[in-house]
Design a protein around this motif. Structure first.
Motif: not given
Ligand SMILES: [Zn+2]
Length: 387
Positions: A325, A328, A337-339
């Motif tokens: 990511c 991140c 990961c929150g993307h």
């Molecule tokens: Zn991420």
């Protein structure tokens, strides 16, 4: 000393004949019918007789075979998901009957003795549907199965001559790996299955496992793989570099698994876990689309199937992803990961083969430069892939 978990079914099968017993009956080998077998059948004979496939003691008889394809268990209720069959070449069928012992010959050497208990016919289409979830020839495992004889012989098998894997320091049998794990004092061991050279996504999974267990058992597959998969020697060599130059050597052990790939996805994931249990593992890493091929299985089907096998005796480590990511700035998974998708670079065997084929310099987030350099050097003198 730490006690390792029990093998599948309770005890390791050991049907390797002693040198004396082997030579005694090899003197009478002219009294036996000899059946030539291929490389993968030879490996399977070794696997049965050295305990890799415990509790099996031979090629499956009809009751075990039907039980496996209908309910993912041996006739005695032990979990088992992949049939282990001796396909009898048609021209031998009329010469062999139940009760006979026959010799198995690989490249002119007698490697095993099969005590035929039963000869029966399988329905290859029905078997393919049960194991692979499809009967399409485009599936490499189905294609392998459909190209073999539907007449099979079940019965106990013994290993006569130590052949391929037993001799190799890179293919130790379960008795040996168990000794090594005990000597190292490991109580929890995670097995890792692979047919690819190491890339950052696999490294991530291995490191996550290493944070949790005492030891990591890296076990690339040696045996039939489909055209275009990596040559097993290349995989082993790349892992040797990784273990030597990056991992804590006392916490990682590398040895090959001598069996053919089936590409049976979830069913093969359970099979792979059972095998690692026999080698002494307590945990088994199951990643995205484990042992999958094409689009035949869902991304995490191989995670879900373990819900049906409580008390398997080995714990599946159901790992997601991983990907790189860019937000991140690290390797991550859906769990960390929150993307969104657009920030994520999927790292897969397919991607790394593309990179190698195009000689494009990969990001260090995909490949370690040391591994990539090794592969490029190798590619100058040999093919990296199965033909
Ligand atoms: Zn991420």
């Amino acid at each position: 000393m730490a006690a390792l978990s029990a093998p599948h079914g309770g005890a390791l099968t050991d049907q390797v004949l002693s040198a004396e017993d082997s030579s005694a009956f090899l003197k009478e080998e002219q009294n036996y019918i000899k059946i030539p077998v291929d490389f993968d059948t030879t490996l399977e004979v070794e696997n049965i007789t050295t305990g890799v496939l415990s509790p099996l003691k031979g090629f499956m008889t009809k009751s075990d075979f039907l039980s496996v394809i209908k309910r993912d268990r041996l006739a005695d209720d032990t979990p088992w998901t992949i049939p282990i069959l001796f396909h009898l070449p048609e021209k031998y069928v009329r010469y062999i009957a139940a009760g006979d012992a026959v010799l198995l010959e690989y490249q002119g050497d007698v490697i095993g003795r099969l005590h035929v208990e039963e000869i029966y016919t399988i329905d290859a289409g029905e078997t393919a549907q049960a194991v692979f979830g499809t009967t399409e020839r485009a599936h490499p495992g189905v294609n392998q199965l459909l190209s073999k004889s539907e007449t099979v012989a079940g019965g106990k098998v013994e290993l006569v001559k130590k052949t391929i894997s037993v001799q190799s320091e890179f293919m130790l049998p379960p008795q040996e790996t168990r000794k090594i794990f005990e000597q190292k004092g490991w109580r929890t061991i995670a097995g890792f299955q692979t047919r690819n050279v190491i890339h950052r996504a696999h490294e991530y999974l291995q490191r996550v496992a290493l944070e949790y267990v005492d030891g990591l058992f890296l076990q690339p597959i040696i045996g039939w793989k489909k055209t275009g998969d990596f040559d097993p020697d290349i995989v082993i060599e790349a892992y040797t570099i990784m273990v030597r130059d990056f991992y804590p050597q006392e916490r990682v052990f590398l040895s090959g698994l001598p069996t053919a790939m089936r590409y049976a996805g979830p069913k093969e994931a359970v099979f792979h876990a059972i095998i690692r249990k026999n080698y002494g593992c307590t945990h088994f890493i199951v990643g995205r689309d484990h042992a999958g091929v094409g689009g035949y299985y869902g991304k995490y089907d191989a995670h879900k199937i373990f819900d049906r096998f409580e008390n398997l005796g080995i714990v599946p480590l159901r790992f997601c992803g991983p990907f790189y990511c860019s937000k991140c700035e690290s390797t991550a998974t859906e769990k960390t990961c929150g993307h969104s998708e657009k920030d994520r670079l999927e790292i897969s065997g397919t991607l790394i083969r593309e990179i190698l084929n195009n000689h494009s310099k990969p990001s260090e987030h995909i490949f370690r430069p040391e591994i990539y350099k090794f592969l490029l050097e190798k590619a100058k003198t040999q093919n990296l892939y199965n033909q």
